[in-house]
Design an enzyme around this catalytic site. Structure first.
Site, PDB file in Angstrom:
ATOM      1  N   ARG A  70       3.516  14.360   5.122  1.00 24.91           N
ATOM      2  CA  ARG A  70       4.968  14.596   5.044  1.00 24.91           C
ATOM      3  C   ARG A  70       5.636  14.254   6.366  1.00 24.91           C
ATOM      4  O   ARG A  70       6.721  13.667   6.404  1.00 24.91           O
ATOM      5  CB  ARG A  70       5.251  16.061   4.679  1.00 24.91           C
ATOM      6  CG  ARG A  70       6.746  16.398   4.671  1.00 24.91           C
ATOM      7  CD  ARG A  70       6.976  17.900   4.613  1.00 24.91           C
ATOM      8  NE  ARG A  70       6.564  18.447   3.347  1.00 24.91           N
ATOM      9  CZ  ARG A  70       6.165  19.701   3.161  1.00 24.91           C
ATOM     10  NH1 ARG A  70       6.094  20.527   4.181  1.00 24.91           N
ATOM     11  NH2 ARG A  70       5.824  20.136   1.955  1.00 24.91           N
ATOM     12  N   VAL A 117       2.752  19.817  12.783  1.00 21.29           N
ATOM     13  CA  VAL A 117       4.114  20.068  12.287  1.00 21.29           C
ATOM     14  C   VAL A 117       4.192  19.538  10.862  1.00 21.29           C
ATOM     15  O   VAL A 117       3.852  18.377  10.620  1.00 21.29           O
ATOM     16  CB  VAL A 117       5.186  19.370  13.156  1.00 21.29           C
ATOM     17  CG1 VAL A 117       6.571  19.592  12.567  1.00 21.29           C
ATOM     18  CG2 VAL A 117       5.125  19.859  14.589  1.00 21.29           C
ATOM     19  N   HIS A 118       4.612  20.376   9.916  1.00 21.07           N
ATOM     20  CA  HIS A 118       4.725  19.877   8.547  1.00 21.07           C
ATOM     21  C   HIS A 118       5.778  20.577   7.707  1.00 21.07           C
ATOM     22  O   HIS A 118       6.134  20.092   6.643  1.00 21.07           O
ATOM     23  CB  HIS A 118       3.376  20.003   7.827  1.00 21.07           C
ATOM     24  CG  HIS A 118       3.043  21.415   7.434  1.00 21.07           C
ATOM     25  ND1 HIS A 118       2.524  22.331   8.321  1.00 21.07           N
ATOM     26  CD2 HIS A 118       3.170  22.067   6.252  1.00 21.07           C
ATOM     27  CE1 HIS A 118       2.337  23.476   7.697  1.00 21.07           C
ATOM     28  NE2 HIS A 118       2.719  23.358   6.451  1.00 21.07           N
ATOM     29  N   ARG A 119       6.308  21.700   8.163  1.00 21.80           N
ATOM     30  CA  ARG A 119       7.211  22.476   7.323  1.00 21.80           C
ATOM     31  C   ARG A 119       8.572  21.783   7.194  1.00 21.80           C
ATOM     32  O   ARG A 119       9.046  21.131   8.137  1.00 21.80           O
ATOM     33  CB  ARG A 119       7.401  23.889   7.879  1.00 21.80           C
ATOM     34  CG  ARG A 119       6.135  24.729   7.862  1.00 21.80           C
ATOM     35  CD  ARG A 119       6.397  26.128   8.372  1.00 21.80           C
ATOM     36  NE  ARG A 119       7.280  26.824   7.448  1.00 21.80           N
ATOM     37  CZ  ARG A 119       6.852  27.487   6.361  1.00 21.80           C
ATOM     38  NH1 ARG A 119       5.579  27.514   6.064  1.00 21.80           N
ATOM     39  NH2 ARG A 119       7.707  28.106   5.590  1.00 21.80           N
TER      40      ARG A 119
END
Length: 378
Positions: A246, A213-215
């Protein structure tokens, strides 16, 4: 950050490949190899750190890039402006025969604008993707690049149809396939290496979940990120979670660290290692665009934690489905995991919608032809 600058080259201009993120490194690696000595690799530094980008360069056997400075960490407009300014100076000092950009990042747009400003032929790899979601900065990037590119390399018929609908002249567009097919085939570790990899993580084939998960849509609010982490932790299966920087920063900022207790959290992994882990996962959960393509080559099911996707081909072929953070993610994941043997058997016989693995050779030939007189003298 270590800044690398290549010495000034002499002789005829070459083909500048402009990129700024790890996914671009991965997707453009086979094209850079096809171009060989003609390739001039320029990294904007949008995603640059030795632990991740440096590792990817080595794993993918790429030449050391010219690295721009002061780009990473800025907001979108600052990244584009800083990259554009330095790229313009670099292209003025040594004009390339053509500029290649890929996808929809800030580096992609900066490279495209720099080429356009100097009248340098522009090639857009992976042209024609559309999410039709104007809340996504990437959607604006990819549309703008498509409409100033001289050669648009569309991976699929759907991408071609999108460009046709926007009245892009047919003579500027080519159906090439997607480089991801050859990237995955070349990068996947051997069966013995994969077995050792799973043993190192204490995992059994077809019995674990691999999640990334990074968006921003999933990391910019505590509600969205907390919902994803909570649903993953509740699955009752081993969930390997290589955590993006992030995402780690967001977890700490929102006080969500307790939710990581139910996951097997690791540092980001190299590309080959990720492919090896993905190849034997019972289920992939990700918001990555690249994973939506890679899953179709690996034959693994994917839940795409997104509101929209610019890659509907994976969904249409039965490899993936869209799901937003929250209870629906947990429900669908549990349903798919309960059906693992049949689902994997079905996907094993389903061809990838992204082509035959020859995309890079096609793109290299078309790019060299476009560069024309510049390359003829090389």
């Amino acid at each position: 950050m270590t800044v690398h600058h290549l010495p000034r080259r002499t002789g005829s201009p070459r083909i500048a490949v402009v990129l700024g993120t790890r996914p671009e490194l991965v997707k453009l690696a086979p094209l850079i190899h096809e171009l060989g000595p003609a390739a001039r690799l320029v990294h904007t530094g949008q995603h640059w750190d030795e632990a991740m980008s440096g590792r990817f360069l080595r794993e993918l056997d790429l030449p050391e890039p010219e690295l721009l400075t002061g780009v990473g960490g800025r907001p979108r407009a600052g990244q584009i402006a800083a990259s554009l300014d330095q790229l313009d100076a670099a292209f003025a000092a040594e004009r390339p025969g053509a500029v290649v950009v890929q996808g929809d990042t800030n580096a992609t747009l900066a490279g495209a604008l720099a080429a356009n400003a100097r009248g340098i032929p522009l090639v857009h790899v992976e042209a024609g993707l559309r999410s039709h979601d104007r809340a996504m900065p990437e959607e604006h990037n990819r549309v703008m690049v498509d409409h100033i590119a001289d050669l648009l390399c569309a991976a699929t018929e759907d991408n071609l149809a999108n460009l046709r609908a926007e009245a892009v002249p047919a003579e500027r567009v080519a159906l090439t396939g997607n480089t991801v097919v050859e990237v995955v085939r070349a990068g996947l570790p051997s069966a013995a290496e994969r077995a050792a990899l799973l043993a190192r993580y204490g995992l059994r084939p077809d019995e674990y979940v691999l999640a990334t998960v990074h968006r921003p849509e999933n990391t910019d609010t505590a509600e969205a990120l907390g919902a994803v982490l909570a649903e993953l932790a509740a699955l009752g299966r081993p969930v390997l979670f290589p955590m993006h920087p992030r995402t780690r920063a967001a977890v700490e900022r929102f006080g969500l660290t307790p939710l990581l207790a139910g996951l097997r959290v690791t540092e980001p992994v190299g590309y080959a290692e990720f492919l090896g882990l993905a190849r034997h996962a019972a289920l992939l959960v990700s918001d990555s665009g690249g994973v939506q393509e890679e899953c179709t080559v690996l034959g693994r099911p994917l839940l795409v934690v997104r509101r929209s996707t610019e890659r509907p081909e994976a969904v249409a072929a039965g490899f993936a489905t869209l799901v937003e953070p929250g209870p629906e993610l947990g429900r669908l994941a549990a349903e798919w995991l309960a059906d693992t043997p049949a689902r994997l058997a079905c996907l094993a016989t389903t061809p990838s919608p992204y082509g035959d693995g020859l995309a890079s050779a096609r793109i290299a030939r078309l790019t060299t032809e476009l560069a024309g007189p510049f390359q003829a003298a090389a």
